[in-house]
Design an enzyme around this catalytic site. Structure first.
Site, mmCIF file in Angstrom:
data_model
loop_
_atom_site.group_PDB
_atom_site.id
_atom_site.type_symbol
_atom_site.label_atom_id
_atom_site.label_comp_id
_atom_site.label_asym_id
_atom_site.label_seq_id
_atom_site.Cartn_x
_atom_site.Cartn_y
_atom_site.Cartn_z
ATOM 1 N N GLU A 199 11.131 -7.827 -30.908
ATOM 2 C CA GLU A 199 12.180 -8.639 -30.285
ATOM 3 C C GLU A 199 11.664 -9.504 -29.132
ATOM 4 O O GLU A 199 12.340 -9.696 -28.129
ATOM 5 C CB GLU A 199 13.344 -7.754 -29.832
ATOM 6 C CG GLU A 199 14.018 -7.032 -30.988
ATOM 7 C CD GLU A 199 15.258 -6.242 -30.583
ATOM 8 O OE1 GLU A 199 15.504 -6.073 -29.370
ATOM 9 O OE2 GLU A 199 15.999 -5.799 -31.493
ATOM 10 N N GLU A 201 15.415 -2.810 -38.449
ATOM 11 C CA GLU A 201 16.330 -1.894 -37.761
ATOM 12 C C GLU A 201 17.753 -2.245 -38.164
ATOM 13 O O GLU A 201 18.112 -3.424 -38.247
ATOM 14 C CB GLU A 201 16.264 -2.016 -36.230
ATOM 15 C CG GLU A 201 15.051 -1.473 -35.553
ATOM 16 C CD GLU A 201 15.149 -1.623 -34.023
ATOM 17 O OE1 GLU A 201 16.268 -1.850 -33.503
ATOM 18 O OE2 GLU A 201 14.108 -1.524 -33.364
#
Length: 371
Positions: free
Chosen positions: A129, A274
């Site tokens: 991220e 995820e």
């Protein structure tokens, strides 16, 4: 489902049949869902040791695992397990790896080659991220160089045909996501995303994407309905040309596919690195919502999205509730409690055991398949 016409009318078989039916009715069924993995996070002070954790993966027939850093204890425990691994190169190492090939070679030797082939590493996720629009912006200029260096080091180690190098991104990089066919990366982030897309296209690696309908719903419940977020909407919610969307997960996923295509990455696949739903700690975070989302996500991963039908390789976040994470809801994403007791009723695979959140059972999925 067995097609046998034989009937066994003994009391024992009747009991087995009843047990199987109860298990089918109560479990989150992952039989045959080989595209599902589970993320192994370690931010808790009460978690089982690595050997116990990997044994838990094996006993539940969880065939894929995401590891966020090259923890050698976990990698040792993974030896010989036949579990496919997405191995993380943490954000804290990205700048160092980008600074020179010697650092990338050392990292690959110590964390990949020393464990290969006993550990089935499938991906290296360089960073998690990292984005120019979040608190990780200071790393953006180093990410693609780090990916390139790791890719070269993997090739030099003779593993270029076995291990793909990518990075894991979140939805903050998407500027437009509605309708999904109009998905695009943020204009102010294209300088960052375009080189990543080009690298993945050229190396034939997938983009790793963290997709959380929960956060979209909890941040805007007036515009996004709970059924649309949980895969339970009874009707089409978004009509996008000929494509129909009944769930937010598909809409988010397909908006990233559209963004890739607009950036010259039409051939780049996506792995959902995820996805999950918290069971407590914030608005909409309940046990029932989490169980519903997980059940439907697992089923849906077999089917694909309107834009890309077919199995979606997906990693559930996470294996355990992790009590050192913040804010509060981040502590409640686990499939298991730290004592290894399951929170939900799940069946991982045709050869794995069906397990119940209140009482463990030795019944196997092959037993269920006889119904």
């Amino acid at each position: 489902m067995s097609t046998s016409s034989h009937k066994h009318n003994t009391p024992q078989m009747a009991a087995i049949t009843l047990l199987g039916l109860l298990l089918v009715a109560s479990s989150i069924d992952i039989a045959g869902a080989q595209s599902i993995g589970v993320c192994y996070g370690m931010l808790g002070n009460n978690l089982p040791n690595h050997w116990e954790v990997i044994q838990l993966y094996k006993s539940r027939n969880i065939g894929r695992l995401r590891l966020y850093d090259p923890n050698h204890g976990a990698l040792q425990a993974l030896k010989g397990s036949n579990i496919e691994v997405m191995l993380g190169l943490p954000n804290s190492d990205v700048k160092h790896i980008a600074s020179g090939m010697e650092h990338a070679r050392w990292w690959v030797q110590k964390n990949v080659k020393d464990f290969w082939p006993d550990v089935k590493i499938k991906y290296i996720a360089v960073g998690n991220e990292i984005s120019p629009v979040t608190g990780t912006s200071y790393l953006t200029s180093f990410l693609t160089p780090a990916m390139v260096n790791i890719y070269k080091a993997i090739g030099e180690a003779g593993l270029g045909n076995n291990i793909k190098v990518s990075t894991s991104v979140d939805m903050t990089l998407i500027g437009n996501s509605y309708p999904p066919s109009q998905g695009s990366f943020r204009n102010d982030a294209r300088w960052f995303t375009d080189p990543i897309v080009g690298f993945l296209r050229d190396t034939r690696a997938p983009l790793l994407v963290n997709i959380y309908p929960y956060f979209s719903y909890s941040g805007n419940p007036g515009q996004i309905s709970l059924p649309y977020s949980l895969f339970t909407a009874p009707n089409v919610v978004v009509q996008d040309g000929s494509r129909q969307y009944r769930n937010l997960f598909d809409a988010m996923l397909d908006s990233v596919y559209a963004a890739l295509e607009r950036s010259g990455g039409a051939s780049v696949g996506i792995v959902v690195s995820e996805s999950g739903w918290p069971s407590a700690g914030a608005f909409g975070a309940t046990y029932d919502n989490a169980a519903t989302y997980l059940r439907n996500l697992i089923q849906h991963a077999k089917e694909g999205s309107p834009r890309k039908p077919g199995p979606i390789e997906t990693y559930i976040f996470a294996m355990f509730d992790e009590n050192n994470k913040n804010p509060e809801l981040e502590k409640h994403f686990g499939l298991f409690s730290p004592n290894k007791q399951p929170k939900y009723n799940i069946n991982f695979g045709v050869s794995g055991g069906v397990w119940d959140s209140s009482v463990e059972t030795n019944a196997t999925a092959s037993l269920v398949s006889e119904m």
